[in-house]
Design an enzyme around this catalytic site. Structure first.
Site, PDB file in Angstrom:
ATOM      1  N   ASP A  42       0.418   4.275  -8.423  1.00  0.00           N
ATOM      2  CA  ASP A  42      -0.212   5.123  -9.175  1.00  0.00           C
ATOM      3  C   ASP A  42      -0.189   6.730  -8.738  1.00  0.00           C
ATOM      4  O   ASP A  42      -0.756   7.546  -8.946  1.00  0.00           O
ATOM      5  CB  ASP A  42      -1.812   4.926  -9.363  1.00  0.00           C
ATOM      6  N   SER A  43       0.579   6.651  -7.391  1.00  0.00           N
ATOM      7  CA  SER A  43       0.686   8.083  -6.884  1.00  0.00           C
ATOM      8  C   SER A  43       1.699   8.848  -7.820  1.00  0.00           C
ATOM      9  O   SER A  43       1.683   9.912  -7.756  1.00  0.00           O
ATOM     10  CB  SER A  43       1.529   7.880  -5.548  1.00  0.00           C
ATOM     11  N   ASP A  81       0.692  -0.768  -9.644  1.00  0.00           N
ATOM     12  CA  ASP A  81      -0.531  -0.375  -9.255  1.00  0.00           C
ATOM     13  C   ASP A  81      -1.353  -0.580 -10.693  1.00  0.00           C
ATOM     14  O   ASP A  81      -0.976  -0.178 -11.496  1.00  0.00           O
ATOM     15  CB  ASP A  81      -0.881   0.978  -8.585  1.00  0.00           C
ATOM     16  N   LYS A 111      -1.100  -4.487  -7.832  1.00  0.00           N
ATOM     17  CA  LYS A 111      -1.762  -4.052  -6.720  1.00  0.00           C
ATOM     18  C   LYS A 111      -3.163  -3.594  -6.994  1.00  0.00           C
ATOM     19  O   LYS A 111      -3.327  -2.807  -8.226  1.00  0.00           O
ATOM     20  CB  LYS A 111      -1.002  -3.206  -5.826  1.00  0.00           C
ATOM     21  N   GLU A 113      -6.986  -1.850  -5.171  1.00  0.00           N
ATOM     22  CA  GLU A 113      -7.740  -1.212  -3.849  1.00  0.00           C
ATOM     23  C   GLU A 113      -8.897  -1.766  -3.684  1.00  0.00           C
ATOM     24  O   GLU A 113      -9.661  -1.879  -4.375  1.00  0.00           O
ATOM     25  CB  GLU A 113      -7.584   0.542  -4.162  1.00  0.00           C
ATOM     26  N   GLU A 180      -3.425   1.787   4.516  1.00  0.00           N
ATOM     27  CA  GLU A 180      -2.845   2.984   4.709  1.00  0.00           C
ATOM     28  C   GLU A 180      -3.855   3.879   5.628  1.00  0.00           C
ATOM     29  O   GLU A 180      -4.968   3.868   5.415  1.00  0.00           O
ATOM     30  CB  GLU A 180      -2.836   3.603   3.235  1.00  0.00           C
TER      31      GLU A 180
HETATM   32  O1  KIV Z   1       0.435   4.854  -5.339  1.00  0.00           O
HETATM   33  C1  KIV Z   1       1.133   4.628  -4.213  1.00  0.00           C
HETATM   34  O2  KIV Z   1       2.135   5.062  -4.080  1.00  0.00           O
HETATM   35  C2  KIV Z   1       0.688   3.726  -3.033  1.00  0.00           C
HETATM   36  C3  KIV Z   1       1.339   3.531  -1.952  1.00  0.00           C
HETATM   37  C4  KIV Z   1       0.952   5.027  -0.978  1.00  0.00           C
HETATM   38  C5  KIV Z   1       1.205   2.439  -1.120  1.00  0.00           C
HETATM   39  O3  KIV Z   1      -0.425   3.088  -3.405  1.00  0.00           O
END
Ligand code: KIV
Length: 277
Positions: A42-43, A81, A111, A113, A180
Site C-alpha cells: 500500500d506504499s 497489502d 498482508k 499490519e 519494519e
Molecule cells: O507497503 C509496503 O510497501 C510495505 C513494505 C514497506 C513492506 O508494507
C-alpha cells in the site's frame, strides 16, 4: 515460489528477497531480476498515486495495481497489502477483502499490519484458505498512533511489544512476518525466536530476508527516503534527462526524424490528394 520453499529457504539460511511492485513493467523487472516475493504494497498510495500516506488508497485501486502486477509475473510469490479500513472491522470483512485479492487480482497471499485484533483477522483469513503475511514494528497504516514514521522497539518495553505482536501473528497462522524499522539487535532476537520467515526492512542484517520499496531502491521518486532504503540506482535522473531531451528535440524540430516516419507510395499520395481536394 511456494510457501514450503520459503520456509525451506529460512531453514537453509538462504536470504529471501522481496521487493514491491505496482504495475506490469515493475513486475517484469522484479521477475527478470529473480526476486523471491513481490509485494503490491500500500506504499503504492505514495509511490504511484501521490498521496502523503498509505491511508487513502482504496481496495479498488489496490486491486487494479495487483492485477497489473500479476500480469508481469511468473515465478515470484505475489502478496498484496490489504489497505487501511478493508479488514479491521470484522472477520467477515477481512475474509471478503482477501478473497477479492485472490479471485480478482490473482494474488497468492495478502498482508496485514499489527497484532491484536489484526491477528484475529489474520486467523480468520488463514482459516478461509488464504495465506497471510503479517507486518509489525513500524506499521504505516497506524503511524500516527506510533508517533509518526520513526523506528520502533528502541526501549525494552517497546521491543517486547513488537516481539509479542510478531508471535501473535505467527500463532494466527501467518506464513511470514515483515519487521519494519527496529534496531538491528531487536531484529536479530525476534528472528531467532520466530518459526516463520521474518523479512526485514530497516531491521538489520539478521532477518531471514529483506524487502525494499521499488521506487526507493531505484531512486524513482524525489520525496523523503528512509534511512534503511539504500538507493541502488538513480532512475529518476535518467527519466528526467530522457523526457527533457525529447522536449528539446520536439521544440527544435529534430524529432521525429525520417527514420521515425512511415512512407506512402507516390501514386497513392497523388490519388489521396486528388480525393481529399
Ligand atoms: O507497503 C509496503 O510497501 C510495505 C513494505 C514497506 C513492506 O508494507
Amino acid at each position: 515460489m511456494t510457501l514450503p520453499r520459503l520456509a525451506e529457504k529460512r531453514r537453509m539460511r538462504e536470504p529471501i528477497v522481496m521487493v514491491t511492485a505496482y504495475d506490469y513493467p515493475s513486475a517484469q523487472v522484479a521477475q527478470e531480476a529473480g526476486v523471491d516475493v513481490v509485494l503490491v504494497g500500500d506504499s503504492g498510495a505514495m509511490t504511484v498515486l501521490g498521496h502523503p500516506s498509505t491511508i487513502p488508497v482504496t481496495v479498488e485501486e489496490m486491486l487494479m495495481l495487483a492485477a497489473a502486477t500479476r500480469r508481469g509475473l511468473r515465478t515470484p510469490l505475489l502478496v498484496a497489502d490489504l489497505p487501511f479500513g478493508s479488514y479491521e472491522a470484522s472477520d467477515e470483512l477481512a475474509i471478503a477483502t482477501a478473497q477479492r485479492f485472490v479471485k480478482e487480482a490473482g494474488c497468492d497471499a495478502v498482508k496485514l499490519e499489527r497484532g491484536g485484533a489484526s491477528a484475529r483477522r489474520a486467523r480468520a483469513i488463514v482459516d478461509a484458505g488464504i495465506p497471510v503475511m503479517g507486518h509489525v514494528g513500524l506499521t504505516p497504516q497506524t503511524a500516527t498512533a506510533l508517533g509518526g514514521y520513526r523506528a520502533q522497539g528502541r526501549t525494552a518495553e517497546q521491543a517486547l511489544s513488537v516481539a509479542r505482536e510478531a508471535l501473535e501473528l505467527e500463532r494466527a497462522g501467518c506464513f511470514s512476518i515483515v519487521l519494519e524499522a527496529v534496531p538491528a539487535a531487536v531484529g536479530s532476537e525476534i528472528t531467532a525466536r520466530s518459526s516463520v520467515p521474518v523479512i526485514g526492512i530497516g531491521a538489520g542484517p539478521d532477518t531471514d530476508g529483506q524487502v525494499l520499496v521499488f521506487h526507493d531502491l531505484l531512486g524513482i521518486h524525489d520525496g523523503h527516503v528512509a534511512r534503511f532504503a539504500k538507493r541502488f540506482a538513480d532512475v529518476r535522473a535518467h527519466m528526467v534527462a530522457g523526457v527533457a531531451e525529447y522536449t528539446a528535440e520536439v521544440r527544435g524540430r529534430s524529432f521525429p526524424a525520417p527514420e521515425h516516419c512511415y512512407s506512402i507510395d507516390e501514386a497513392e499520395l497523388e490519388t489521396f490528394r486528388a480525393l481529399i481536394g
